[in-house]
Design a protein around this motif. Structure first.
Motif, mmCIF file in Angstrom:
data_model
loop_
_atom_site.group_PDB
_atom_site.id
_atom_site.type_symbol
_atom_site.label_atom_id
_atom_site.label_comp_id
_atom_site.label_asym_id
_atom_site.label_seq_id
_atom_site.Cartn_x
_atom_site.Cartn_y
_atom_site.Cartn_z
ATOM 1 N N GLN A 194 0.834 -1.209 0.000
ATOM 2 C CA GLN A 194 0.000 0.000 0.000
ATOM 3 C C GLN A 194 0.864 1.252 0.000
ATOM 4 O O GLN A 194 0.614 2.207 -0.730
ATOM 5 C CB GLN A 194 -0.916 0.010 1.216
ATOM 6 N N LYS A 195 1.926 1.193 0.838
ATOM 7 C CA LYS A 195 2.799 2.367 0.951
ATOM 8 C C LYS A 195 3.513 2.622 -0.381
ATOM 9 O O LYS A 195 3.556 3.753 -0.881
ATOM 10 C CB LYS A 195 3.836 2.101 2.050
ATOM 11 N N ALA A 196 4.024 1.532 -0.969
ATOM 12 C CA ALA A 196 4.766 1.683 -2.232
ATOM 13 C C ALA A 196 3.844 2.186 -3.342
ATOM 14 O O ALA A 196 4.222 3.053 -4.141
ATOM 15 C CB ALA A 196 5.379 0.337 -2.630
ATOM 16 N N LEU A 197 2.627 1.671 -3.369
ATOM 17 C CA LEU A 197 1.688 2.099 -4.416
ATOM 18 C C LEU A 197 1.298 3.570 -4.216
ATOM 19 O O LEU A 197 1.194 4.335 -5.179
ATOM 20 C CB LEU A 197 0.438 1.201 -4.416
ATOM 21 N N THR A 198 1.110 3.968 -2.960
ATOM 22 C CA THR A 198 0.754 5.368 -2.686
ATOM 23 C C THR A 198 1.846 6.290 -3.209
ATOM 24 O O THR A 198 1.558 7.326 -3.840
ATOM 25 C CB THR A 198 0.560 5.568 -1.156
ATOM 26 N N ILE A 199 3.107 5.897 -2.993
ATOM 27 C CA ILE A 199 4.230 6.747 -3.454
ATOM 28 C C ILE A 199 4.263 6.783 -4.988
ATOM 29 O O ILE A 199 4.389 7.850 -5.603
ATOM 30 C CB ILE A 199 5.565 6.216 -2.877
ATOM 31 N N ALA A 200 4.092 5.621 -5.600
ATOM 32 C CA ALA A 200 4.129 5.574 -7.078
ATOM 33 C C ALA A 200 2.996 6.410 -7.669
ATOM 34 O O ALA A 200 3.185 7.145 -8.642
ATOM 35 C CB ALA A 200 4.031 4.124 -7.543
ATOM 36 N N LEU A 201 1.817 6.323 -7.049
ATOM 37 C CA LEU A 201 0.662 7.052 -7.595
ATOM 38 C C LEU A 201 0.799 8.560 -7.423
ATOM 39 O O LEU A 201 0.295 9.331 -8.238
ATOM 40 C CB LEU A 201 -0.626 6.573 -6.906
ATOM 41 N N ALA A 202 1.507 8.961 -6.349
ATOM 42 C CA ALA A 202 1.646 10.401 -6.087
ATOM 43 C C ALA A 202 2.283 11.107 -7.280
ATOM 44 O O ALA A 202 1.936 12.245 -7.604
ATOM 45 C CB ALA A 202 2.465 10.608 -4.822
ATOM 46 N N GLU A 203 3.172 10.415 -7.978
ATOM 47 C CA GLU A 203 3.819 11.018 -9.154
ATOM 48 C C GLU A 203 2.824 11.315 -10.258
ATOM 49 O O GLU A 203 3.037 12.169 -11.106
ATOM 50 C CB GLU A 203 4.873 10.056 -9.700
ATOM 51 N N LYS A 204 1.741 10.548 -10.270
ATOM 52 C CA LYS A 204 0.690 10.769 -11.290
ATOM 53 C C LYS A 204 -0.436 11.624 -10.715
ATOM 54 O O LYS A 204 -1.538 11.648 -11.256
ATOM 55 C CB LYS A 204 0.112 9.429 -11.758
ATOM 56 N N ARG A 205 -0.183 12.264 -9.580
ATOM 57 C CA ARG A 205 -1.194 13.090 -8.905
ATOM 58 C C ARG A 205 -2.425 12.287 -8.510
ATOM 59 O O ARG A 205 -3.560 12.771 -8.598
ATOM 60 C CB ARG A 205 -1.630 14.262 -9.791
ATOM 61 N N CYS A 206 -2.203 11.052 -8.153
ATOM 62 C CA CYS A 206 -3.320 10.186 -7.758
ATOM 63 C C CYS A 206 -3.166 9.747 -6.309
ATOM 64 O O CYS A 206 -2.050 9.525 -5.842
ATOM 65 C CB CYS A 206 -3.360 8.930 -8.633
#
Ligand code: G6P
Length: 501
Positions: free
Chosen positions: A69-81
């Motif tokens: 969850q943490k890794a996905l949250t960080i990855a998504l932040a780059e796409k403004r998600c």
């Protein structure tokens, strides 16, 4: 939040939709790959320059572990998600169950599930509870990221409870809600056991938007008939508080399609398709594989056309692209269509059977009249198909708007093909004057429309295309989003003024 040159954006916009505009695939414990999807809403909001938008939604995958969850949250932040994590049980009850097995068919006039009544009642209650719970989970994530002055724009039938949850969190939050499906007649909506709760929850928003004036009118009359509230030309009033209700027809990013036609890959695809189908007129259908799209009826209408027009049998081909979606939605939606009983998961085999029969009947050793694909196409392939098409068949039984019709028109400026369009798609209100409108349930009428389209003079095609092209290129997705958000801002200012007075 700042623009790339360091200047601030006019306003922050939190877009909340069930699905994020990216799909996530897990590559390792902490590694994710993300792909931006290109739906109508995504392209609409990507083009909006005035607002700094963030997306909040479900990533479409089950991520039970915290590391993931943490890794996905960080990855998504780059796409403004920003992700909302839903577990499998909630997805089953909320997304497959209440959203797609109850609200989706009901809003498209297909009624409530018809299976064993007791089972329906029991599952209905637990699905409704899961729906409320899921909406609260979305609200919790919004509240973590919300700052005073932000605009929060909630989307679609998945999130009808969200406006109420958000206003409970902060009464002053600017909340808009937009429905991407039809809103049915109040006579249909009133069959829903949770009819009042849903209406009240939506009315908590400051602005409620629909694709067409008819959907907005149905919503207002559901509020007056079911809740006993007062409908006004501006919306719905409840004890002096007004919820503004209006129509905001969505559009597409037409420039993206027009520009794509110049790309070498698209040009190459166009050349190949022209060679492949040389000497034949190309008819096209592009639909999600969903019973609302009326794919079997469309193909039967094409069969009728071939039956009655021997001249055209080897001179026309129908390319039908059926994109599979929602494959986990249970098979409990039984519905009489023509002489079949259909559920979503049986639709594919039913369509295959009809296509096989027609190809067997009218095909030759070297050519078949229907090419049917059960998959999506990439953007360049889709643009090329739109560009070489002579007649597009958009014959949904019901459809909120239907942007395939817009995309086809955007790609047709050199060919000036004909659009056959269902009168039950929202797009009929905007492209009706340029298209041939049909009742998709009437196979004879659709077959006649196919003949009319194939025989249409160049002059007539030009006139109809001009009308539609002008509409599609001037009523864009960007304009839709900007109009909705600025109307929401104005609505809130007016409401504050009314309170002060
Ligand atoms: C419709 C709905 C959208 C939804 C889309 C795809 O257009 O209005 O909200 O995202 O279908 O469906 P899915 O269930 O795959 O998100």
């Amino acid at each position: 939040w700042e623009r790339p040159d360091g200047s601030p954006f006019r306003q922050r916009l939190l877009v909340v939709a069930n699905r994020l505009p990216v799909s996530a695939v897990r590559r390792g414990e902490e590694t994710w790959s993300l792909e931006m999807s290109s739906g109508g809403l995504v392209s609409a909001l990507l083009g909006v320059k005035e607002f700094e938008a963030r997306w909040i939604g479900w990533a479409g995958v089950n991520v039970p572990d915290e590391v993931g969850q943490k890794a996905l949250t960080i990855a998504l932040a780059e796409k403004r998600c920003i992700p909302v994590f839903l577990d499998e049980e909630i997805v089953h009850q909320y997304y497959n169950g209440y959203c797609n097995n109850i609200l989706w068919p009901l809003f498209h006039y297909l009624g409530l599930p018809q299976e064993d009544r007791l089972a329906t009642t029991r599952s209905f209650q637990s699905q409704f509870a899961a729906y409320q719970k899921a909406n609260q989970m979305f609200a919790d994530v919004v509240s973590e990221h919300y700052e005073e002055g932000d605009v929060v724009w909630c989307h679609d039938y998945h999130l009808m409870f969200l406006p109420e949850c958000l206003k409970r969190y902060d009464r002053k939050m600017k909340v808009g809600w937009f429905l991407h499906t039809p809103f049915p007649s109040s006579e249909i909506h009133r069959t829903l056991p949770s009819r009042s709760e849903l209406l009240r929850a939506v009315l908590a928003a400051d602005l409620v938007g629909f694709h067409t004036y008819d959907y907005a009118r149905h919503f207002v009359s559901a509020c007056t008939r079911i809740l006993g509230l007062e409908g006004t030309p501006e919306g719905v009033e409840d004890q002096g508080r007004l919820t503004r209700v209006a129509a905001f027809p969505i559009g597409i990013d037409s420039d993206r399609f027009i520009r794509a036609l110049e790309l070498p890959q698209v040009q190459e695809n166009i050349k190949e398709l022209k060679e492949r189908f040389s000497g034949r007129k190309v008819m096209l259908g592009v639909d999600r594989l969903d019973m609302i799209k009326g794919i079997p009826q469309k193909i039967l209408a094409f069969e009728k056309f071939l039956e009655e027009n021997a001249y055209w049998r080897d001179k026309v081909v129908l390319l039908q692209i059926a994109v599979p979606t929602r494959t986990d939605v249970p098979e409990c939606r039984l519905l009489y269509m023509l002489d079949f009983i259909v559920s979503d998961q049986k639709l594919t085999s039913q369509v295959h059977e009809i296509v096989g029969r027609i190809n067997g009947r009218f095909g030759t050793l070297t050519a078949v009249p229907i090419h049917h694909l059960d998959r999506s196409l990439d953007f360049p392939a889709l643009c090329a198909l739109y560009a070489v098409t002579d007649v597009a068949l958009v014959t949904s039984l019901r459809d909120g708007m239907n942007l395939v019709s817009y995309e086809f028109v955007a790609c047709q400026d050199s060919k000036r093909g004909v659009l056959i369009l269902s009168e039950f798609a929202g797009a009929a209100q905007s492209l009706g004057a340029g298209a041939i409108l049909v009742n998709p349930w009437n196979i004879t009428e659709v077959a006649l429309a196919i003949g009319q389209a194939l025989n249409m003079t160049a002059e007539e095609r030009e006139k109809r295309h001009r009308h539609n092209f002008l509409h599609v290129t001037t009523h864009t997705a960007q304009e839709w989003a900007e109009t909705f958000v600025s109307e929401l801002n104005d609505t809130v200012v007016e409401a504050q003024q009314r309170i002060r007075e």
